[in-house]
Design a protein around this motif. Structure first.
Motif, PDB file in Angstrom:
ATOM      1  N   LYS A 116       0.831  -1.218   0.000  1.00  0.00           N
ATOM      2  CA  LYS A 116       0.000   0.000   0.000  1.00  0.00           C
ATOM      3  C   LYS A 116       0.858   1.258   0.000  1.00  0.00           C
ATOM      4  O   LYS A 116       0.619   2.193  -0.763  1.00  0.00           O
ATOM      5  CB  LYS A 116      -0.925   0.013   1.223  1.00  0.00           C
ATOM      6  N   THR A 117       1.860   1.277   0.871  1.00  0.00           N
ATOM      7  CA  THR A 117       2.730   2.449   0.991  1.00  0.00           C
ATOM      8  C   THR A 117       3.626   2.603  -0.230  1.00  0.00           C
ATOM      9  O   THR A 117       3.903   3.718  -0.675  1.00  0.00           O
ATOM     10  CB  THR A 117       3.579   2.355   2.273  1.00  0.00           C
ATOM     11  N   GLN A 118       4.076   1.483  -0.791  1.00  0.00           N
ATOM     12  CA  GLN A 118       4.927   1.549  -1.984  1.00  0.00           C
ATOM     13  C   GLN A 118       4.165   2.163  -3.164  1.00  0.00           C
ATOM     14  O   GLN A 118       4.726   2.938  -3.943  1.00  0.00           O
ATOM     15  CB  GLN A 118       5.429   0.154  -2.347  1.00  0.00           C
ATOM     16  N   LEU A 119       2.891   1.830  -3.277  1.00  0.00           N
ATOM     17  CA  LEU A 119       2.064   2.439  -4.316  1.00  0.00           C
ATOM     18  C   LEU A 119       1.887   3.922  -4.041  1.00  0.00           C
ATOM     19  O   LEU A 119       1.881   4.742  -4.969  1.00  0.00           O
ATOM     20  CB  LEU A 119       0.715   1.727  -4.401  1.00  0.00           C
ATOM     21  N   ALA A 120       1.792   4.294  -2.761  1.00  0.00           N
ATOM     22  CA  ALA A 120       1.685   5.710  -2.384  1.00  0.00           C
ATOM     23  C   ALA A 120       2.933   6.474  -2.820  1.00  0.00           C
ATOM     24  O   ALA A 120       2.842   7.587  -3.355  1.00  0.00           O
ATOM     25  CB  ALA A 120       1.482   5.836  -0.875  1.00  0.00           C
ATOM     26  N   PHE A 121       4.117   5.886  -2.597  1.00  0.00           N
ATOM     27  CA  PHE A 121       5.372   6.526  -3.013  1.00  0.00           C
ATOM     28  C   PHE A 121       5.408   6.730  -4.532  1.00  0.00           C
ATOM     29  O   PHE A 121       5.824   7.775  -5.027  1.00  0.00           O
ATOM     30  CB  PHE A 121       6.572   5.679  -2.580  1.00  0.00           C
ATOM     31  N   GLN A 122       4.974   5.690  -5.262  1.00  0.00           N
ATOM     32  CA  GLN A 122       4.974   5.783  -6.724  1.00  0.00           C
ATOM     33  C   GLN A 122       4.063   6.915  -7.201  1.00  0.00           C
ATOM     34  O   GLN A 122       4.425   7.697  -8.079  1.00  0.00           O
ATOM     35  CB  GLN A 122       4.505   4.459  -7.326  1.00  0.00           C
ATOM     36  N   LEU A 123       2.882   7.014  -6.612  1.00  0.00           N
ATOM     37  CA  LEU A 123       1.932   8.057  -6.993  1.00  0.00           C
ATOM     38  C   LEU A 123       2.454   9.440  -6.628  1.00  0.00           C
ATOM     39  O   LEU A 123       2.231  10.413  -7.353  1.00  0.00           O
ATOM     40  CB  LEU A 123       0.579   7.806  -6.321  1.00  0.00           C
ATOM     41  N   ALA A 124       3.167   9.532  -5.496  1.00  0.00           N
ATOM     42  CA  ALA A 124       3.733  10.813  -5.064  1.00  0.00           C
ATOM     43  C   ALA A 124       4.745  11.338  -6.069  1.00  0.00           C
ATOM     44  O   ALA A 124       4.895  12.552  -6.246  1.00  0.00           O
ATOM     45  CB  ALA A 124       4.385  10.670  -3.693  1.00  0.00           C
ATOM     46  N   VAL A 125       5.442  10.440  -6.726  1.00  0.00           N
ATOM     47  CA  VAL A 125       6.397  10.832  -7.769  1.00  0.00           C
ATOM     48  C   VAL A 125       5.675  11.076  -9.097  1.00  0.00           C
ATOM     49  O   VAL A 125       5.879  12.102  -9.750  1.00  0.00           O
ATOM     50  CB  VAL A 125       7.486   9.747  -7.952  1.00  0.00           C
ATOM     51  N   ASN A 126       4.809  10.153  -9.475  1.00  0.00           N
ATOM     52  CA  ASN A 126       4.134  10.261 -10.776  1.00  0.00           C
ATOM     53  C   ASN A 126       3.242  11.482 -10.888  1.00  0.00           C
ATOM     54  O   ASN A 126       3.060  12.023 -11.978  1.00  0.00           O
ATOM     55  CB  ASN A 126       3.302   8.998 -11.046  1.00  0.00           C
ATOM     56  N   ALA A 127       2.668  11.931  -9.778  1.00  0.00           N
ATOM     57  CA  ALA A 127       1.792  13.109  -9.804  1.00  0.00           C
ATOM     58  C   ALA A 127       2.541  14.348 -10.280  1.00  0.00           C
ATOM     59  O   ALA A 127       1.936  15.278 -10.835  1.00  0.00           O
ATOM     60  CB  ALA A 127       1.205  13.363  -8.418  1.00  0.00           C
ATOM     61  N   GLN A 128       3.861  14.354 -10.121  1.00  0.00           N
ATOM     62  CA  GLN A 128       4.672  15.501 -10.499  1.00  0.00           C
ATOM     63  C   GLN A 128       4.981  15.551 -11.990  1.00  0.00           C
ATOM     64  O   GLN A 128       5.422  16.572 -12.516  1.00  0.00           O
ATOM     65  CB  GLN A 128       5.982  15.489  -9.706  1.00  0.00           C
ATOM     66  N   LEU A 129       4.741  14.452 -12.683  1.00  0.00           N
ATOM     67  CA  LEU A 129       5.018  14.375 -14.114  1.00  0.00           C
ATOM     68  C   LEU A 129       4.004  15.189 -14.912  1.00  0.00           C
ATOM     69  O   LEU A 129       2.886  15.427 -14.440  1.00  0.00           O
ATOM     70  CB  LEU A 129       4.964  12.917 -14.580  1.00  0.00           C
ATOM     71  N   PRO A 130       4.364  15.611 -16.136  1.00  0.00           N
ATOM     72  CA  PRO A 130       3.377  16.279 -17.001  1.00  0.00           C
ATOM     73  C   PRO A 130       2.274  15.305 -17.400  1.00  0.00           C
ATOM     74  O   PRO A 130       2.441  14.081 -17.306  1.00  0.00           O
ATOM     75  CB  PRO A 130       4.209  16.709 -18.216  1.00  0.00           C
ATOM     76  N   LYS A 131       1.151  15.844 -17.849  1.00  0.00           N
ATOM     77  CA  LYS A 131      -0.005  15.012 -18.157  1.00  0.00           C
ATOM     78  C   LYS A 131       0.269  13.986 -19.246  1.00  0.00           C
ATOM     79  O   LYS A 131      -0.247  12.871 -19.212  1.00  0.00           O
ATOM     80  CB  LYS A 131      -1.192  15.896 -18.560  1.00  0.00           C
ATOM     81  N   ASP A 132       1.115  14.351 -20.226  1.00  0.00           N
ATOM     82  CA  ASP A 132       1.388  13.413 -21.322  1.00  0.00           C
ATOM     83  C   ASP A 132       2.296  12.259 -20.892  1.00  0.00           C
ATOM     84  O   ASP A 132       2.530  11.320 -21.654  1.00  0.00           O
ATOM     85  CB  ASP A 132       1.989  14.150 -22.525  1.00  0.00           C
ATOM     86  N   LYS A 133       2.792  12.308 -19.638  1.00  0.00           N
ATOM     87  CA  LYS A 133       3.625  11.220 -19.124  1.00  0.00           C
ATOM     88  C   LYS A 133       2.991  10.522 -17.929  1.00  0.00           C
ATOM     89  O   LYS A 133       3.651   9.828 -17.161  1.00  0.00           O
ATOM     90  CB  LYS A 133       5.011  11.756 -18.744  1.00  0.00           C
ATOM     91  N   GLY A 134       1.684  10.735 -17.753  1.00  0.00           N
ATOM     92  CA  GLY A 134       0.970  10.041 -16.701  1.00  0.00           C
ATOM     93  C   GLY A 134       0.852  10.773 -15.388  1.00  0.00           C
ATOM     94  O   GLY A 134       0.464  10.177 -14.376  1.00  0.00           O
ATOM     95  N   GLY A 135       1.157  12.068 -15.398  1.00  0.00           N
ATOM     96  CA  GLY A 135       1.055  12.853 -14.172  1.00  0.00           C
ATOM     97  C   GLY A 135       0.008  13.939 -14.278  1.00  0.00           C
ATOM     98  O   GLY A 135      -0.794  13.954 -15.220  1.00  0.00           O
ATOM     99  N   VAL A 136       0.031  14.855 -13.317  1.00  0.00           N
ATOM    100  CA  VAL A 136      -0.914  15.981 -13.332  1.00  0.00           C
ATOM    101  C   VAL A 136      -0.204  17.300 -13.058  1.00  0.00           C
ATOM    102  O   VAL A 136      -0.831  18.291 -12.697  1.00  0.00           O
ATOM    103  CB  VAL A 136      -2.055  15.764 -12.310  1.00  0.00           C
ATOM    104  N   ASP A 137       1.136  17.295 -13.198  1.00  0.00           N
ATOM    105  CA  ASP A 137       1.915  18.531 -13.038  1.00  0.00           C
ATOM    106  C   ASP A 137       1.675  19.197 -11.688  1.00  0.00           C
ATOM    107  O   ASP A 137       1.548  20.424 -11.614  1.00  0.00           O
ATOM    108  CB  ASP A 137       1.576  19.527 -14.154  1.00  0.00           C
ATOM    109  N   GLY A 138       1.601  18.428 -10.624  1.00  0.00           N
ATOM    110  CA  GLY A 138       1.283  19.015  -9.327  1.00  0.00           C
ATOM    111  C   GLY A 138       2.167  18.517  -8.216  1.00  0.00           C
ATOM    112  O   GLY A 138       2.964  17.594  -8.378  1.00  0.00           O
ATOM    113  N   LYS A 139       1.997  19.149  -7.062  1.00  0.00           N
ATOM    114  CA  LYS A 139       2.725  18.743  -5.867  1.00  0.00           C
ATOM    115  C   LYS A 139       1.839  17.849  -5.003  1.00  0.00           C
ATOM    116  O   LYS A 139       0.677  17.629  -5.313  1.00  0.00           O
ATOM    117  CB  LYS A 139       3.202  19.978  -5.108  1.00  0.00           C
ATOM    118  N   VAL A 140       2.416  17.355  -3.904  1.00  0.00           N
ATOM    119  CA  VAL A 140       1.757  16.311  -3.119  1.00  0.00           C
ATOM    120  C   VAL A 140       1.724  16.674  -1.634  1.00  0.00           C
ATOM    121  O   VAL A 140       2.717  17.182  -1.095  1.00  0.00           O
ATOM    122  CB  VAL A 140       2.495  14.961  -3.293  1.00  0.00           C
ATOM    123  N   LEU A 141       0.592  16.426  -0.989  1.00  0.00           N
ATOM    124  CA  LEU A 141       0.488  16.508   0.466  1.00  0.00           C
ATOM    125  C   LEU A 141       0.447  15.078   0.977  1.00  0.00           C
ATOM    126  O   LEU A 141      -0.468  14.318   0.652  1.00  0.00           O
ATOM    127  CB  LEU A 141      -0.779  17.265   0.877  1.00  0.00           C
TER     128      LEU A 141
END
Length: 316
Positions: A116-141
């Motif tokens: 569960k936590t490992q998936l959380a770490f992955q999402l915390a990184v991927n969220a920072q990617l641009p939209k065309d690379k699977g992210g949303v160009d944003g930061k994470v709380l």
């Protein structure tokens, strides 16, 4: 019904002065919408005004509020524009409809060390990617309730995704919550942080750990569920208001009432079940493999897939 633009706050309502407004706010009636849906006798009792005055205040509140409608087409277009956060597994993304949804709460539950936590770490990184690379160009709380946040894992995953590790860590705002009150307060006060920092993903790991530890026994169950309900409601409000994705992990227990099959049951009961938009059950398999089952989704059929938890993050 045309909206009365002169009425913007409680004090603007006929018969409601500053003193009555303060009484209403203390009773939890702090918006025009809440006044508009109140009963005259109840409003009268809580504000100290007459029933007739309460009726006029309610009518004025109803005239001052409007219900906005959108076509299904408009909503579809907005959802398409918002994008989704990739889990880094094509199979898992396909299972859940393209990735973790914006404006939604995704819950993942499973036993200790299930991933569960490992998936959380992955999402915390991927969220920072641009939209065309699977992210949303944003930061994470990232709200850490169990002391599980590991900067070194973020760095490893960021390197694998071609992101500067230091930048990846700077883009994650971590709160170490040591009580359910601090966990709830962080979310209650998150509006300004979301606006200022450009937060696009909220992670709580884990959602129920502190509530489970603090509210023990059947006597405390009602209060625990009430607080969890309020907490989930605020999370959904933030998701909708700021176009944010919410990812929460959940602990489990063995249900003694289940005699056949898997007795694993998520904590939180119906409160969490109803509040979560999408529910995933993750369990360990051989070596680095994990089996993820889609338990509930408003738009995707139930199903399963296999992912791998590696040093470089989540993989197919």
């Amino acid at each position: 019904m045309a909206k009365d633009k002169s009425v913007k706050k409680l004090e603007d309502l006929p018969g409601i002065g500053e003193t009555s407004a303060e009484k209403l706010k203390a009773a939890g009636i702090d918006t025009l919408e809440k006044v508009a849906t109140s009963q005259p006798h109840d409003l009268s009792e809580k504000s100290g005004i007459s029933v007739e005055a309460a009726k006029k205040a309610i009518q004025a509140a109803q005239e001052a509020t409007t219900i906005e409608f959108e076509t299904g087409t408009n909503i579809a277009e907005k959802r398409q524009a918002l994008g989704k956060i990739s889990t880094n597994s094509k199979d898992l993304d396909e299972l859940i409809g393209g990735g973790i949804e914006i404006n939604a709460i995704t819950e993942v539950y499973g036993k200790f060390a299930s991933g569960k936590t490992q998936l959380a770490f992955q999402l915390a990184v991927n969220a920072q990617l641009p939209k065309d690379k699977g992210g949303v160009d944003g930061k994470v709380l990232f709200i850490d309730t169990e002391g599980t946040f590991r900067p070194e894992r973020i760095e490893e995953i960021a390197k694998a995704k071609g992101i500067d590790p230091k930048t990846a860590l700077e883009n994650i705002m971590v709160v170490r919550a040591t009580s359910s009150e601090k966990q709830m307060l962080t979310i209650e006060r998150a509006d300004s942080l979301i606006r200022e920092k450009g937060i696009k993903l909220i992670i709580i790991d884990s959602l129920t750990a502190l509530f489970r530890a603090e509210f023990l026994g059947r006597g405390a169950l009602g209060e625990r569920q009430q607080k969890l309900n309020s907490h989930m409601h605020k999370l959904q409000q933030l998701a909708d208001k700021y176009d944010v994705a919410v990812y929460v992990t959940n602990q489990v227990m063995d249900n003694p009432g289940i005699l056949f099959g898997d007795p694993t049951t998520p904590i939180g009961g119906n409160i969490i079940a109803h509040a979560a938009t999408l529910r995933l059950y993750i369990r360990k398999s051989k070596e680095d493999k994990r089996i993820i089952r889609l338990v509930d989704s408003p738009n995707m059929p139930d199903g399963e897939c296999i992912i791998r938890v590696t040093s470089a993050g989540i993989k197919d």
